[in-house]
Motif scaffolding. Structure first.
Motif, mmCIF file in Angstrom:
data_model
loop_
_atom_site.group_PDB
_atom_site.id
_atom_site.type_symbol
_atom_site.label_atom_id
_atom_site.label_comp_id
_atom_site.label_asym_id
_atom_site.label_seq_id
_atom_site.Cartn_x
_atom_site.Cartn_y
_atom_site.Cartn_z
ATOM 1 N N MET A 1 0.851 -1.195 0.000
ATOM 2 C CA MET A 1 0.000 0.000 0.000
ATOM 3 C C MET A 1 0.881 1.238 0.000
ATOM 4 O O MET A 1 1.799 1.346 0.818
ATOM 5 N N ASN A 2 0.633 2.143 -0.916
ATOM 6 C CA ASN A 2 1.371 3.400 -0.954
ATOM 7 C C ASN A 2 0.469 4.524 -0.459
ATOM 8 O O ASN A 2 -0.671 4.659 -0.921
ATOM 9 N N LEU A 3 0.965 5.309 0.473
ATOM 10 C CA LEU A 3 0.215 6.471 0.955
ATOM 11 C C LEU A 3 0.487 7.636 0.004
ATOM 12 O O LEU A 3 1.082 8.649 0.352
ATOM 13 N N ALA A 4 0.043 7.484 -1.199
ATOM 14 C CA ALA A 4 0.200 8.430 -2.298
ATOM 15 C C ALA A 4 -0.833 8.025 -3.346
ATOM 16 O O ALA A 4 -1.303 6.875 -3.352
ATOM 17 N N PRO A 5 -1.218 8.971 -4.223
ATOM 18 C CA PRO A 5 -0.610 10.269 -4.516
ATOM 19 C C PRO A 5 -1.158 11.402 -3.649
ATOM 20 O O PRO A 5 -2.263 11.324 -3.117
ATOM 21 N N ILE B 1 -2.342 6.680 -10.092
ATOM 22 C CA ILE B 1 -3.153 5.576 -9.560
ATOM 23 C C ILE B 1 -3.185 4.420 -10.548
ATOM 24 O O ILE B 1 -3.018 3.249 -10.173
ATOM 25 N N ARG B 2 -3.373 4.709 -11.832
ATOM 26 C CA ARG B 2 -3.403 3.643 -12.842
ATOM 27 C C ARG B 2 -2.096 2.861 -12.860
ATOM 28 O O ARG B 2 -2.095 1.632 -13.008
ATOM 29 N N GLY B 3 -0.987 3.568 -12.721
ATOM 30 C CA GLY B 3 0.300 2.883 -12.691
ATOM 31 C C GLY B 3 0.406 1.907 -11.539
ATOM 32 O O GLY B 3 0.906 0.783 -11.694
ATOM 33 N N HIS B 4 -0.067 2.301 -10.375
ATOM 34 C CA HIS B 4 -0.050 1.408 -9.221
ATOM 35 C C HIS B 4 -1.001 0.233 -9.405
ATOM 36 O O HIS B 4 -0.685 -0.907 -9.042
ATOM 37 N N GLN B 5 -2.173 0.505 -9.974
ATOM 38 C CA GLN B 5 -3.141 -0.569 -10.186
ATOM 39 C C GLN B 5 -2.562 -1.657 -11.078
ATOM 40 O O GLN B 5 -2.800 -2.854 -10.853
ATOM 41 N N ALA B 6 -1.793 -1.264 -12.083
ATOM 42 C CA ALA B 6 -1.205 -2.241 -12.998
ATOM 43 C C ALA B 6 -0.222 -3.166 -12.299
ATOM 44 O O ALA B 6 0.033 -4.282 -12.769
ATOM 45 N N GLU B 7 0.331 -2.705 -11.177
ATOM 46 C CA GLU B 7 1.325 -3.493 -10.450
ATOM 47 C C GLU B 7 0.779 -4.097 -9.161
ATOM 48 O O GLU B 7 1.518 -4.718 -8.400
ATOM 49 N N GLY B 8 -0.515 -3.898 -8.884
ATOM 50 C CA GLY B 8 -1.120 -4.556 -7.740
ATOM 51 C C GLY B 8 -0.792 -3.954 -6.402
ATOM 52 O O GLY B 8 -0.730 -4.667 -5.395
ATOM 53 N N VAL B 9 -0.575 -2.637 -6.344
ATOM 54 C CA VAL B 9 -0.307 -1.946 -5.080
ATOM 55 C C VAL B 9 -1.440 -0.964 -4.816
ATOM 56 O O VAL B 9 -1.840 -0.209 -5.717
ATOM 57 N N LEU B 10 -1.958 -0.968 -3.593
ATOM 58 C CA LEU B 10 -3.055 -0.076 -3.237
ATOM 59 C C LEU B 10 -2.585 1.373 -3.194
ATOM 60 O O LEU B 10 -1.447 1.660 -2.797
ATOM 61 N N THR B 11 -3.463 2.287 -3.581
ATOM 62 C CA THR B 11 -3.141 3.710 -3.578
ATOM 63 C C THR B 11 -4.010 4.453 -2.574
ATOM 64 O O THR B 11 -5.104 4.017 -2.224
ATOM 65 N N THR B 12 -3.507 5.612 -2.151
ATOM 66 C CA THR B 12 -4.173 6.435 -1.146
ATOM 67 C C THR B 12 -4.155 7.887 -1.592
ATOM 68 O O THR B 12 -3.076 8.487 -1.695
#
Length: 514
Positions: free
Chosen positions: A117-121, A154-165
């Protein structure tokens, strides 16, 4: 288990130490904590990070824990194996495809380290040049630009399976106070909030952002009770975010040990009020005794009915749904990708795309190294969210490599009158003085230096090392070549621009007005 017994699931906690044995296993298991946040104090190398996260996950018998960090890029990088650009760099580069690629690269590295999980963007629209805590962490001052780049990240993170915040809701961009230190207010009416602050969050929700982080900032247009920050406001979290914006994902608080909460209602009471207001996951980042106190307070509030059972069930459902998404993404990747050549090349591409020329520099660039004096201010962290050690100016190091014939000297962040006088005297033989400033608006000595050089008849070119706002403090210069973070790649790109070896393709992502 009773709802009260599951109170720990509604918390994300931090701890000190980087070794697997530093993980508070007994605490995590006994309280059934839902997540862990990692900082630079916990992260030494990709391989070490993976060992640490493996140990953390061993504390959960069921679904994987949420393991989060603030890997925003730029000045907020908890592990800097790849010097990823920050949001304002990406806003200056102006290419959402590039932002998406950078977002994917950051997420790929996080996943390889076991961080899910990334506390970003950061979706704050930085319309206040004096903002002490957001600044270059924002994609810019235009809500549309922030919205577009935030969705791409957010789309970039979704492609790699990491949650965004998405953070910090409803918006920390028009403040002049750091909420780590005190409570601040955004006084605008709803029409303005809809047009500026809320637009990026609406776009992020449409893009499928997993979580929204609250701001410890008061919004009197939404919450009528005085001095109630968004984090503990039902009107903001339930009325605005849930009902008006239609967000059904995870609401996570900013750290409840920040003074905007701790000095007003207290961390434990703040945790109770945040969950009652609509938050699902309470972040307490630092001290175990405070974490235990907050969990106990929430448990007591559940038992007494102060936090209604339905509210607890909703929060538990959303935390569980986030952990299930992590489980579906499967195993982490290979730590060897972190800091690898492909990622460093992407970071360098983004750094070069961000460099921005301000003013007509046709008769200034390229500089003649032998006729140029470079004065570079030593940068250092200035806000609590940064976890970096001072390392000196990267502009000086880049000049030593790329322009060894250029005279160069370091400058203190707050040069005194004697240092200013000496540097002006040393500039007498230079055709051009390049001053690499660093948050000059906050350090009057830098402004005094530039003004003294101009008054002495020197031709001055600025290289702001942390965004373009320094230009507001020092009129009369020939122009500027703007960096957006004091990373080596940005400094090298700026030097190549000065030397005529590369263009400055970036565009100012903020409005420069007093």
């Amino acid at each position: 288990m009773s709802l009260a017994a599951r109170a720990g699931e509604l918390f994300m906690i931090g701890f000190r130490g980087a070794a697997p044995e530093d993980v508070p296993e007994g605490f995590l298991r006994a309280e059934g904590v839902g997540g862990v946040i990692l900082f630079a104090r916990n992260l030494v190398s990709p391989e070490q990070a993976r060992r640490l996260t493996d140990r953390i996950q061993s504390c959960s018998a069921g679904l994987p824990l949420l393991i989060a960090t603030d890997q925003e890029g730029g000045i907020v990088l908890r592990l800097s194996a790849t010097p990823w650009p920050g949001a304002m760099s990406l806003g200056a580069a102006g290419c959402t495809a590039l932002t998406e690629r950078v977002g994917a690269g950051i997420a790929r590295e996080l996943r390889a380290m076991g961080i899910n999980m990334n506390l970003a963007p950061v979706l704050d629209v930085n319309v206040n040049p004096a903002n002490p805590v957001i600044g270059v962490r924002s994609f810019g001052s235009d809500p549309g630009r922030v919205a577009e780049h935030g969705a791409a990240y957010i789309r970039g993170h979704q492609a790699e399976g990491v949650l965004t915040t998405a953070k910090h809701f409803p918006g920390h961009g028009d403040t002049a106070v750091d909420s780590h230190l005190a409570l601040t207010h955004v006084p605008h009416g709803m029409e303005r909030l809809e047009a500026v602050e809320l637009l990026p969050f609406r776009r992020a929700i449409a893009a499928g952002v997993d979580a929204v982080m609250t701001a410890h900032v008061a919004f009197p247009a939404v919450e009528p009770e005085p001095d109630v920050p968004a984090t503990i406001s039902p009107a903001v979290l339930t009325g605005l975010l849930r009902e008006r914006l239609g967000f059904d994902g995870l609401i996570i608080t900013d750290c409840m040990e920040m003074k905007a909460i701790a000095d007003h209602v207290g961390t434990a009471e703040g945790a109770v009020r945040a969950i009652a207001a609509g938050a699902d996951l309470v972040l307490v980042s630092h001290r175990e005794e405070v974490q235990r106190e907050a969990i106990a307070a929430v448990r007591s509030a559940i038992e007494s009915g102060r936090i209604p059972a339905q509210r607890v069930e909703e929060a538990l459902r959303r935390v569980r749904a986030a952990r299930e998404r992590v489980a579906r993404h499967g195993q982490a990747g290979d730590p060897a990708v972190v800091g690898g050549p492909d990622h460093r090349a992407l970071a360098a591409e983004a750094a070069a795309a961000a460099i921005t020329a301000v003013g007509n520099l046709d008769d200034v660039l390229p500089v003649r190294p032998e006729r140029t004096l470079l004065l570079a201010v030593d940068p250092a962290p200035v806000v609590e969210v940064e976890e970096r050690e001072p390392t000196g100016s990267p502009v000086l190091r880049a000049a030593a490599e790329l322009a060894p014939g250029m005279r160069a000297a370091g400058v203190r962040r707050e040069p005194g009158p004697g240092e200013v006088e000496r540097l002006v005297a040393e500039s007498a033989e230079a055709d051009l003085v390049v001053v690499a400033t660093y948050l000059a608006q906050r350090f009057p000595g830098q402004v005094a230096l530039v003004r003294a050089l101009v008054a002495a008849g020197r031709r001055v070119l600025l290289v702001p090392q942390r965004g373009p706002y320094d230009l507001l403090a020092v009129p009369g210069v020939a122009g500027a070549v703007v960096m957006y973070e004091d990373h080596r790649l940005a400094a090298e790109a700026a030097l190549r621009c000065l030397l005529g070896q590369a263009p400055a393709p970036g565009r100012l992502p903020v409005a420069l007005s007093q």
